[in-house]
Design a protein around this motif. Structure first.
Motif, PDB file in Angstrom:
ATOM      1  N   HIS A   1       3.158   3.732   7.376  1.00 24.06           N
ATOM      2  CA  HIS A   1       3.434   4.009   8.795  1.00 24.06           C
ATOM      3  C   HIS A   1       2.120   4.374   9.480  1.00 24.06           C
ATOM      4  N   LEU A   2       1.872   3.748  10.618  1.00 21.69           N
ATOM      5  CA  LEU A   2       0.681   4.020  11.414  1.00 21.69           C
ATOM      6  C   LEU A   2       1.123   4.598  12.747  1.00 21.69           C
ATOM      7  N   THR A   3       0.509   5.711  13.128  1.00 23.15           N
ATOM      8  CA  THR A   3       0.790   6.322  14.425  1.00 23.15           C
ATOM      9  C   THR A   3      -0.523   6.692  15.094  1.00 23.15           C
ATOM     10  N   THR A   4      -0.534   6.557  16.397  1.00 22.39           N
ATOM     11  CA  THR A   4      -1.713   6.957  17.158  1.00 22.39           C
ATOM     12  C   THR A   4      -1.888   8.460  17.039  1.00 22.39           C
ATOM     13  N   ALA A   5      -3.117   8.880  16.810  1.00 20.70           N
ATOM     14  CA  ALA A   5      -3.467  10.298  16.739  1.00 20.70           C
ATOM     15  C   ALA A   5      -4.699  10.499  17.621  1.00 20.70           C
ATOM     16  N   PRO A   6      -4.947  11.728  18.087  1.00 23.79           N
ATOM     17  CA  PRO A   6      -6.132  11.960  18.900  1.00 23.79           C
ATOM     18  C   PRO A   6      -7.395  11.515  18.156  1.00 23.79           C
ATOM     19  N   GLY A   7      -8.120  10.553  18.718  1.00 20.65           N
ATOM     20  CA  GLY A   7      -9.354  10.074  18.109  1.00 20.65           C
ATOM     21  C   GLY A   7      -9.171   9.037  17.021  1.00 20.65           C
ATOM     22  N   GLY A   8      -7.940   8.572  16.803  1.00 17.86           N
ATOM     23  CA  GLY A   8      -7.759   7.577  15.750  1.00 17.86           C
ATOM     24  C   GLY A   8      -6.305   7.301  15.413  1.00 17.86           C
ATOM     25  N   THR A   9      -6.047   7.200  14.109  1.00 13.78           N
ATOM     26  CA  THR A   9      -4.736   6.807  13.601  1.00 13.78           C
ATOM     27  C   THR A   9      -4.335   7.703  12.448  1.00 13.78           C
ATOM     28  N   GLN A  10      -3.071   8.099  12.426  1.00 11.03           N
ATOM     29  CA  GLN A  10      -2.524   8.763  11.249  1.00 11.03           C
ATOM     30  C   GLN A  10      -1.845   7.678  10.418  1.00 11.03           C
ATOM     31  N   LEU A  11      -2.266   7.560   9.166  1.00  8.66           N
ATOM     32  CA  LEU A  11      -1.670   6.616   8.230  1.00  8.66           C
ATOM     33  C   LEU A  11      -0.876   7.412   7.210  1.00  8.66           C
ATOM     34  N   SER A  12       0.416   7.089   7.104  1.00 11.15           N
ATOM     35  CA  SER A  12       1.273   7.761   6.131  1.00 11.15           C
ATOM     36  C   SER A  12       1.814   6.733   5.152  1.00 11.15           C
ATOM     37  N   LEU A  13       1.870   7.130   3.906  1.00 13.24           N
ATOM     38  CA  LEU A  13       2.364   6.281   2.834  1.00 13.24           C
ATOM     39  C   LEU A  13       3.519   6.993   2.163  1.00 13.24           C
ATOM     40  N   GLU A  14       4.563   6.244   1.846  1.00  9.63           N
ATOM     41  CA  GLU A  14       5.689   6.784   1.094  1.00  9.63           C
ATOM     42  C   GLU A  14       6.009   5.794  -0.020  1.00  9.63           C
ATOM     43  N   HIS A  15       5.846   6.228  -1.258  1.00  4.98           N
ATOM     44  CA  HIS A  15       6.104   5.380  -2.424  1.00  4.98           C
ATOM     45  C   HIS A  15       7.352   5.919  -3.108  1.00  4.98           C
ATOM     46  N   SER A  16       8.447   5.168  -3.027  1.00  9.11           N
ATOM     47  CA  SER A  16       9.740   5.648  -3.523  1.00  9.11           C
ATOM     48  C   SER A  16      10.288   4.745  -4.624  1.00  9.11           C
ATOM     49  N   GLY A  17      11.354   5.234  -5.254  1.00  5.62           N
ATOM     50  CA  GLY A  17      11.981   4.488  -6.344  1.00  5.62           C
ATOM     51  C   GLY A  17      11.234   4.642  -7.660  1.00  5.62           C
ATOM     52  N   LEU A  18      10.492   5.727  -7.794  1.00 11.33           N
ATOM     53  CA  LEU A  18       9.663   5.962  -8.980  1.00 11.33           C
ATOM     54  C   LEU A  18      10.499   6.485 -10.144  1.00 11.33           C
ATOM     55  N   PRO A  19      10.008   6.309 -11.370  1.00 14.79           N
ATOM     56  CA  PRO A  19      10.766   6.771 -12.535  1.00 14.79           C
ATOM     57  C   PRO A  19      11.014   8.274 -12.470  1.00 14.79           C
ATOM     58  N   GLU A  20      12.229   8.658 -12.834  1.00 16.93           N
ATOM     59  CA  GLU A  20      12.604  10.071 -12.770  1.00 16.93           C
ATOM     60  C   GLU A  20      12.733  10.709 -14.141  1.00 16.93           C
ATOM     61  N   ASP A  21      12.408   9.954 -15.192  1.00 12.31           N
ATOM     62  CA  ASP A  21      12.537  10.513 -16.538  1.00 12.31           C
ATOM     63  C   ASP A  21      11.196  11.085 -17.009  1.00 12.31           C
ATOM     64  N   ALA A  22      11.260  11.832 -18.079  1.00 15.68           N
ATOM     65  CA  ALA A  22      10.056  12.491 -18.602  1.00 15.68           C
ATOM     66  C   ALA A  22       8.994  11.477 -19.010  1.00 15.68           C
ATOM     67  N   GLU A  23       9.416  10.326 -19.561  1.00 15.73           N
ATOM     68  CA  GLU A  23       8.449   9.320 -19.987  1.00 15.73           C
ATOM     69  C   GLU A  23       7.692   8.737 -18.794  1.00 15.73           C
ATOM     70  N   GLY A  24       8.356   8.643 -17.650  1.00 15.92           N
ATOM     71  CA  GLY A  24       7.737   8.057 -16.468  1.00 15.92           C
ATOM     72  C   GLY A  24       6.864   9.022 -15.681  1.00 15.92           C
ATOM     73  N   TYR A  25       6.917  10.311 -16.042  1.00  8.42           N
ATOM     74  CA  TYR A  25       6.207  11.300 -15.241  1.00  8.42           C
ATOM     75  C   TYR A  25       4.698  11.096 -15.265  1.00  8.42           C
ATOM     76  N   GLY A  26       4.147  10.703 -16.386  1.00  7.41           N
ATOM     77  CA  GLY A  26       2.701  10.432 -16.471  1.00  7.41           C
ATOM     78  C   GLY A  26       2.297   9.311 -15.539  1.00  7.41           C
ATOM     79  N   LEU A  27       3.148   8.290 -15.433  1.00  4.26           N
ATOM     80  CA  LEU A  27       2.874   7.186 -14.513  1.00  4.26           C
ATOM     81  C   LEU A  27       2.918   7.672 -13.068  1.00  4.26           C
ATOM     82  N   VAL A  28       3.888   8.512 -12.745  1.00  3.14           N
ATOM     83  CA  VAL A  28       3.982   9.060 -11.384  1.00  3.14           C
ATOM     84  C   VAL A  28       2.719   9.859 -11.065  1.00  3.14           C
ATOM     85  N   LEU A  29       2.251  10.657 -12.003  1.00  2.00           N
ATOM     86  CA  LEU A  29       1.014  11.419 -11.780  1.00  2.00           C
ATOM     87  C   LEU A  29      -0.167  10.481 -11.569  1.00  2.00           C
TER      88      LEU A  29
END
Length: 139
Positions: free
Chosen positions: A89-117
């Motif tokens: 998501h890009l939004t106008t901010a004073p002097g530039g742009t705010q860029l926001s990222l949202e990465h969802s659907g990630l593994p929720e198990d203990a084995e996947g936690y290292g990948l999330v990190l």
């Protein structure tokens, strides 16, 4: 509740410049991973390793609302083909742009936690790279 990484960065550049860095193959490689082609809505994309040119991450560009929002399906090798979702998501901010990222659907198990990190650390570093590029463009 699904596991989600959220990041936000303020960039001293207009939305058009930031958008170009998110979608143009020649600019993606400067801060993230080189792309095999420009990102186009409804089309698959492949981002390559800077080191050896191997496929690093891939998916489909699901939505492009120029200069405002982009959504990818996204996977990397350790996800074993499981697709996640990355929203930009890009939004106008004073002097530039705010860029926001949202990465969802990630593994929720203990084995996947290292990948999330690892993904969290990666996104942090890549957004830092983009911030550095945009800041240097001003000087």
């Amino acid at each position: 509740m699904t596991l989600t990484i959220r990041k936000s960065v303020f960039l001293p550049a207009d939305q058009t410049t930031v958008w170009d860095h998110l979608t143009r193959a020649d600019l993606l490689g400067k801060w993230f991973h080189p792309a095999s082609s420009d990102l186009v809505e409804g089309q698959p994309y492949t981002l390559l390793s800077q080191k050896d040119g191997d496929r690093m991450c891939w998916g489909t560009v699901e939505k492009l609302s120029p200069k405002d929002h982009m959504r990818w399906s996204f996977t990397v090798g350790p996800l074993n083909g499981t697709m996640t979702t990355v929203d930009w998501h890009l939004t106008t901010a004073p002097g530039g742009t705010q860029l926001s990222l949202e990465h969802s659907g990630l593994p929720e198990d203990a084995e996947g936690y290292g990948l999330v990190l690892a993904l969290d650390k990666g996104w942090h570093g890549f957004l830092g790279n983009l911030h550095e590029i945009e800041t240097m463009a001003l000087s």
